[in-house]
Design a protein around this motif. Sequence first.
Motif, PDB file in Angstrom:
ATOM      1  N   PRO A 797       0.829  -1.214   0.000  1.00 43.35           N
ATOM      2  CA  PRO A 797       0.000   0.000   0.000  1.00 43.35           C
ATOM      3  C   PRO A 797       0.858   1.257   0.000  1.00 43.35           C
ATOM      4  O   PRO A 797       1.876   1.323   0.692  1.00 43.35           O
ATOM      5  N   ARG A 798       0.456   2.216  -0.793  1.00 41.67           N
ATOM      6  CA  ARG A 798       1.236   3.436  -0.957  1.00 41.67           C
ATOM      7  C   ARG A 798       0.432   4.700  -0.661  1.00 41.67           C
ATOM      8  O   ARG A 798       1.003   5.783  -0.597  1.00 41.67           O
ATOM      9  N   SER A 799      -0.875   4.568  -0.497  1.00 39.26           N
ATOM     10  CA  SER A 799      -1.714   5.741  -0.250  1.00 39.26           C
ATOM     11  C   SER A 799      -2.604   5.464   0.948  1.00 39.26           C
ATOM     12  O   SER A 799      -3.241   4.411   1.033  1.00 39.26           O
ATOM     13  N   PHE A 800      -2.624   6.418   1.897  1.00 36.76           N
ATOM     14  CA  PHE A 800      -3.352   6.229   3.152  1.00 36.76           C
ATOM     15  C   PHE A 800      -4.300   7.393   3.423  1.00 36.76           C
ATOM     16  O   PHE A 800      -3.945   8.542   3.172  1.00 36.76           O
ATOM     17  N   PRO A 801      -5.515   7.039   3.942  1.00 32.97           N
ATOM     18  CA  PRO A 801      -5.964   5.704   4.321  1.00 32.97           C
ATOM     19  C   PRO A 801      -6.180   4.796   3.108  1.00 32.97           C
ATOM     20  O   PRO A 801      -6.435   5.282   2.003  1.00 32.97           O
TER      21      PRO A 801
END
Length: 804
Positions: A797-801
């Motif tokens: 995962p690279r983008s949060f949330p």
Amino acid sequence: MPSYAQRRSRSGTGAGAVRARPIRRRLRLEGFPPISTSTAPSDSAGHPGDGGGAAGAAAPEGIPGPAEASGRRRFLTYLLAAPTLTVAARLGLDAAAPASARAAVRAAAAAQEASAPPQLLGLPGIPDVLDLGDAMILAGLPTAHLLVLEITPTGRAALHLPRLEVGQGLTTAIAVLVADELDARLTDVDVPLSDGRPELLFNQLTGGSNSVRSLYDPVRAAAAAARARLVTAAARRWNVPAGGLRTADSAVLAPDGRRLGFGELAADAASVVVPAVPATPKSADQRRLVGRPTGRIDARDIVTGRAEYAGDLQIPGAAPTVVARPTTVNGTLKSLDASVARAMPGVLAVVQIPTGVAVLAETFDQALKARDALRTTWNPGPVADLSDADVRAKLRAAHAPFLLPPLLTPYLDGEFDFAFVNHAPMEVLTAVADVRPGRAELWFAAQSPIIAQQTIAAELGLAQGAVTVHVVRGGGSFGRRLFFDAALEAAQISKAAGRPVKLMWTRNDDMRHGRMRPASHHRIRATYGLGQVLTWEHRVATVRTDLSHGLGEALTGAGFNLSVAGISLAQAFFLLTEKNPYDVGIPTQLLAELPLRMHTGSWRSVYSGTVRVADEIMMDELARRMGQDEVAFRRARLRDAAGRAVLDTVATAGSWGRPMPAGQAQGIGYHDENGGRVAYLVELDATDRANPRVTKAVVAADVGQVINPRGLEAQLTGALSDGISVILQAGNHLDNGAFREGSYADFHYARQRNTPTTVEIHLMPPSGAPGGAGELGVPAASAAVANAYARATGTSPRSFPINF
């Protein structure tokens, strides 16, 4: 000056109560002789030791310089003329920790002399020598002696706290320190919040996980000074040697069984100038409360509704007030037709202020209905043409390029996006203001009351001394109440309307026009070879964080001349907080800020909540790239034994590496900051990727001396909820200059169903002075959740949330 007992009796509601017009307290210290008590005997070299000591000679006036402070460790106590015993403790620069104080002075001087590029090169290890909390303690030293403890004729001990209670349990921790040092019953201790006191300079700012760290020694010094005077007063009354007396259960006891309560001795103790026994704080083996799990002293008041927040105050004549706000962030009013609203039942006034249109009515329901009846049009704000994708593009463009790795050197790159996040404290912003000709009085939950007082005074055209700020407990903050937006608006409205007002921001107001953790983008490149990490480059680009809540003045007070160093306030904050705790070769960190005109603020753990999360995700990925276990990889590179002990504890207690069903996995995260270390191990079920759930968490923490383990456990559990929220589901979308989310219905902070049914917390044995804990857990908890999700799903995962 009325005593605390007199003020408390008139309030009728116990400790922390707020009356309509409290009497402003001013402490007059001039003219009273200082009494010096050494807390440790000197060794042959003249340096302080670890044992107790006897009374020494009076210290020179003023705060000692670094050389003098490093040679002596002393407390100065001042006797105030009052019908009760009132003491204030003054510390030398090295009272808390001589070695660290000397190192802090050296580091501060080095930071002043250093030059830095427009984007700050993060020097590795700076927070190990001098962190933000150390700088704040240095800034507060000149006024540390103004912390006041009062013993009343009824036997109550009142420590007037120049900080804000926002649910973090600070008043309980301070009460424990007072009761333990004074030998008072915990039920006999009150911790009322001090009004804004400009004489404290930089010593009334609640933030940076600094309150217990900065107050630990002054509180103990004040209580020890009071105890010595009470014992002396009892010895005089009984005509016996003071050394043969002891204290327990809020009383002085004689060997023959005679007993005098602290209240009976308060007046006599107030006349004691030179105590007959040393005013020396207790050693660790003499304490009975510090380190013992303790329930909150205000728990019953909170659950029964007796505790008063700003919205509960009944200030005579204060009209319920709400504000109509622009359709975009920082928009301005173009036109207004208030004719319908003015004619509605209960409406008292409609006034325009810079941030919108205020409606005053007899009830909040009437004010809200009238606000909705206003006919307004708005000019677009300065970011009306921007949405999330635009901000992300600007952040990516703000980065400096990576250095080129040596030819044939393997490397790993990672890029990470973090969304805007609202503070969303449970209690909405509320402030009461009563502005009259020549004066103003305000009541609100203030983390920075002195800056608020100065700003509001300037806005109203008043002298600072003409503005009184009453600090009221807050229902949550996470950094939000460092800013006083509601109080400033309330003052503007009260002045315009010519009457007191009680202004309430709705949840929608704060979600769409309040403060946010800024969106940020991170680029990390790690090079490695022969089983070692060779370099670690971390580029941070973030929407500019508004730090205009008094921190800059505090850093200047601590000796940082930012203009000479050539760095901004944000860069100084970044320098004093961000580091990589691992041996990763040559680390560099660069901060670039995007100057958008938006409302941002210090969200719990500030830069570390994204910087260290990205670092920890990369540590996992680099470990796997190099064929090593994620925990073993970290352990081999942690730079201190205490950190390794924390990591070992959580790995053992959490059975790291145990087999998990498909779609489920463990994740690890580690962080150290503000004198504390913590590791989180979580287990996460991602079989339903749209609804991943943390099922178990194991936490290990070392924060030095723990004052109240139960309070620390609550902080670490709350940090877990924050980590689950910001990694999996909670964020705010920017759509054409307006934030989409308006309430908890669409801001998806973790609910009970999202939190694990099993949480184990392991606290390491006491080691040194207390560290900070309020923000410590968020980066490690967030990283553990992100790493568990990656391992459970086999993704990166690279983008949060993640589900946004």
